[in-house]
Design a protein around this motif. Structure first.
Motif, PDB file in Angstrom:
ATOM      1  N   ILE A 230       0.835  -1.207   0.000  1.00  0.00           N
ATOM      2  CA  ILE A 230       0.000   0.000   0.000  1.00  0.00           C
ATOM      3  C   ILE A 230       0.866   1.252   0.000  1.00  0.00           C
ATOM      4  N   SER A 231       2.003   1.193   0.702  1.00  0.00           N
ATOM      5  CA  SER A 231       2.922   2.337   0.755  1.00  0.00           C
ATOM      6  C   SER A 231       3.584   2.606  -0.596  1.00  0.00           C
ATOM      7  N   SER A 232       3.511   1.624  -1.502  1.00  0.00           N
ATOM      8  CA  SER A 232       4.108   1.780  -2.833  1.00  0.00           C
ATOM      9  C   SER A 232       3.265   2.658  -3.756  1.00  0.00           C
ATOM     10  N   LEU A 233       2.032   2.944  -3.350  1.00  0.00           N
ATOM     11  CA  LEU A 233       1.167   3.788  -4.178  1.00  0.00           C
ATOM     12  C   LEU A 233       1.705   5.207  -4.218  1.00  0.00           C
ATOM     13  N   ILE A 234       1.603   5.829  -5.372  1.00  0.00           N
ATOM     14  CA  ILE A 234       2.012   7.221  -5.525  1.00  0.00           C
ATOM     15  C   ILE A 234       0.770   8.085  -5.666  1.00  0.00           C
ATOM     16  N   PRO A 235       0.890   9.411  -5.425  1.00  0.00           N
ATOM     17  CA  PRO A 235      -0.289  10.281  -5.393  1.00  0.00           C
ATOM     18  C   PRO A 235      -1.110  10.269  -6.684  1.00  0.00           C
ATOM     19  N   ILE A 236      -2.394  10.532  -6.521  1.00  0.00           N
ATOM     20  CA  ILE A 236      -3.356  10.528  -7.624  1.00  0.00           C
ATOM     21  C   ILE A 236      -2.964  11.504  -8.727  1.00  0.00           C
ATOM     22  N   ASP A 237      -2.467  12.670  -8.338  1.00  0.00           N
ATOM     23  CA  ASP A 237      -2.208  13.721  -9.333  1.00  0.00           C
ATOM     24  C   ASP A 237      -1.058  13.398 -10.277  1.00  0.00           C
ATOM     25  N   ILE A 238      -0.364  12.282 -10.049  1.00  0.00           N
ATOM     26  CA  ILE A 238       0.684  11.856 -10.993  1.00  0.00           C
ATOM     27  C   ILE A 238       0.078  11.572 -12.360  1.00  0.00           C
ATOM     28  N   LEU A 239      -1.220  11.268 -12.386  1.00  0.00           N
ATOM     29  CA  LEU A 239      -1.921  10.999 -13.646  1.00  0.00           C
ATOM     30  C   LEU A 239      -2.119  12.262 -14.471  1.00  0.00           C
ATOM     31  N   LEU A 240      -1.898  13.432 -13.855  1.00  0.00           N
ATOM     32  CA  LEU A 240      -2.231  14.711 -14.487  1.00  0.00           C
ATOM     33  C   LEU A 240      -1.024  15.630 -14.550  1.00  0.00           C
ATOM     34  N   SER A 241       0.152  15.055 -14.657  1.00  0.00           N
ATOM     35  CA  SER A 241       1.392  15.836 -14.546  1.00  0.00           C
ATOM     36  C   SER A 241       1.560  16.885 -15.646  1.00  0.00           C
ATOM     37  N   SER A 242       0.838  16.735 -16.748  1.00  0.00           N
ATOM     38  CA  SER A 242       0.970  17.707 -17.840  1.00  0.00           C
ATOM     39  C   SER A 242      -0.007  18.878 -17.693  1.00  0.00           C
ATOM     40  N   PHE A 243      -0.878  18.826 -16.679  1.00  0.00           N
ATOM     41  CA  PHE A 243      -1.869  19.892 -16.470  1.00  0.00           C
ATOM     42  C   PHE A 243      -1.224  21.080 -15.748  1.00  0.00           C
ATOM     43  N   GLY A 244      -1.787  22.271 -15.970  1.00  0.00           N
ATOM     44  CA  GLY A 244      -1.386  23.441 -15.206  1.00  0.00           C
ATOM     45  C   GLY A 244      -1.803  23.294 -13.749  1.00  0.00           C
ATOM     46  N   ILE A 245      -1.279  24.154 -12.873  1.00  0.00           N
ATOM     47  CA  ILE A 245      -1.544  24.065 -11.438  1.00  0.00           C
ATOM     48  C   ILE A 245      -2.017  25.403 -10.899  1.00  0.00           C
TER      49      ILE A 245
END
Length: 314
Positions: A230-245
């Motif tokens: 479970i600790s190996s999971l990375i944050p959800i927003d990694i799926l959206l790395s090309s989006f502005g912030i």
């Protein structure tokens, strides 16, 4: 009498980057990892054929809401094309249907041919694919000897690099748009070379900004404890790395999570413009205080932020 205590499923949120092994379907890989993490909700983005290996992002919990955005992203592959042999499926799993010994003996010939495959090109999806017709995958029709007429589609090849050419094997690195069938590309290259070809090996090495560097293989995950898995999971927003912030205050974060439209502050507008953001686009939205990812918003020409997809972790 024996009693079996059913273990409650883990409600977890995040992304696991799996290095899918040869011979395992994406769906079976998903089931295996779901079992190992005892997860309640999981899905994947970007299917890989059983004979293909490489990057397969698995999305848990709230991450499944955002998986389709990564499906739209560019892909990176390493492929080995076997020149001179054509198969029924376009890959190594199909029956051989043609041999041709007139294979190019010069890499320069291949380089000239590959120029034709750069940019926007058309493809006809293969019969041996997971695309559905009347709710049934095309490969099931193909296995029954039925051919369904498929619509021409347009994809984009950004770059093809020759890594090696040892006759009859041509090794390529390919950067392409979503929806590209590397099997079809291999066959089309073989046709243009006049010798035919099929895809011998395929490995996905990247999706958007995600690479194999952070991938785990199944053997490693099996050795982990449930906590380590479970600790190996990375944050959800990694799926959206090309989006502005953009970042919102506590008050505006609450309003955003309640679905309210918001006009951006001058500070956020400046940050977006400086980063080269284009209006009428989607952005990642965070709480400025704790950097908590809140979801995706859409910004129009007047810098009005409209919630598009929100997380529900609170």
């Amino acid at each position: 009498m024996q009693f079996h205590i059913k273990k409650n499923k883990n409600i977890i949120h995040g992304v696991l980057l799996l290095d899918k092994p040869y011979g395992l379907s994406s769906n079976n890989a998903l089931k295996k990892i779901k079992y190992l993490l005892n997860a309640k909700k999981v899905g994947y983005t970007g299917t890989l054929d059983p004979f293909a290996t490489g990057l397969l992002p698995l999305c848990f919990g709230e991450a499944t809401k955002f998986s389709n955005y990564l499906s739209e992203a560019d892909k990176y592959y390493e492929a080995i094309i076997h020149l001179g042999i054509t198969t029924e499926t376009g890959d190594i799993e199909g029956k051989i249907i043609d041999f041709n010994k007139n294979i190019p003996n010069s890499i320069e010939i291949i380089e000239k041919i590959l120029i034709n495959f750069h940019g926007k090109i058309s493809q006809i999806p293969p019969m041996y694919s997971a695309l559905k017709y009347k709710g049934i995958p095309l490969y099931k029709y193909a296995r029954s000897g039925i051919t369904i007429k498929r619509k021409l589609r347009y994809i984009k090849i950004y770059k093809i690099t020759i890594i090696d050419y040892t006759i009859p094997y041509l090794t390529l690195r390919i950067h392409c748009s979503k929806g590209t069938y590397i099997r079809v590309l291999s066959e089309d290259i073989g046709k243009m070379l006049g010798c035919g070809a099929h895809l011998k090996y395929l490995r996905r090495i990247g999706i958007d900004k995600l690479t194999l560097d952070k991938c785990l293989n199944i053997d490693t995950i099996i050795k982990y404890s449930e906590y380590e898995r479970i600790s190996s999971l990375i944050p959800i927003d990694i799926l959206l790395s090309s989006f502005g912030i953009i970042y919102l205050s506590d008050l505006l974060s609450k309003r955003f999570l309640h679905g309210q439209n918001l006009f951006l502050s001058d500070e956020n507008i400046y940050i977006l413009i400086k980063s080269g953001f284009i209006s009428n686009n989607k952005v990642r939205v965070y709480n400025k205080k704790n950097c908590q990812f809140l979801g995706i918003g859409f910004i129009n020409n007047f810098f009005l932020l409209t919630p598009v997809r929100l997380i529900s972790l609170f």
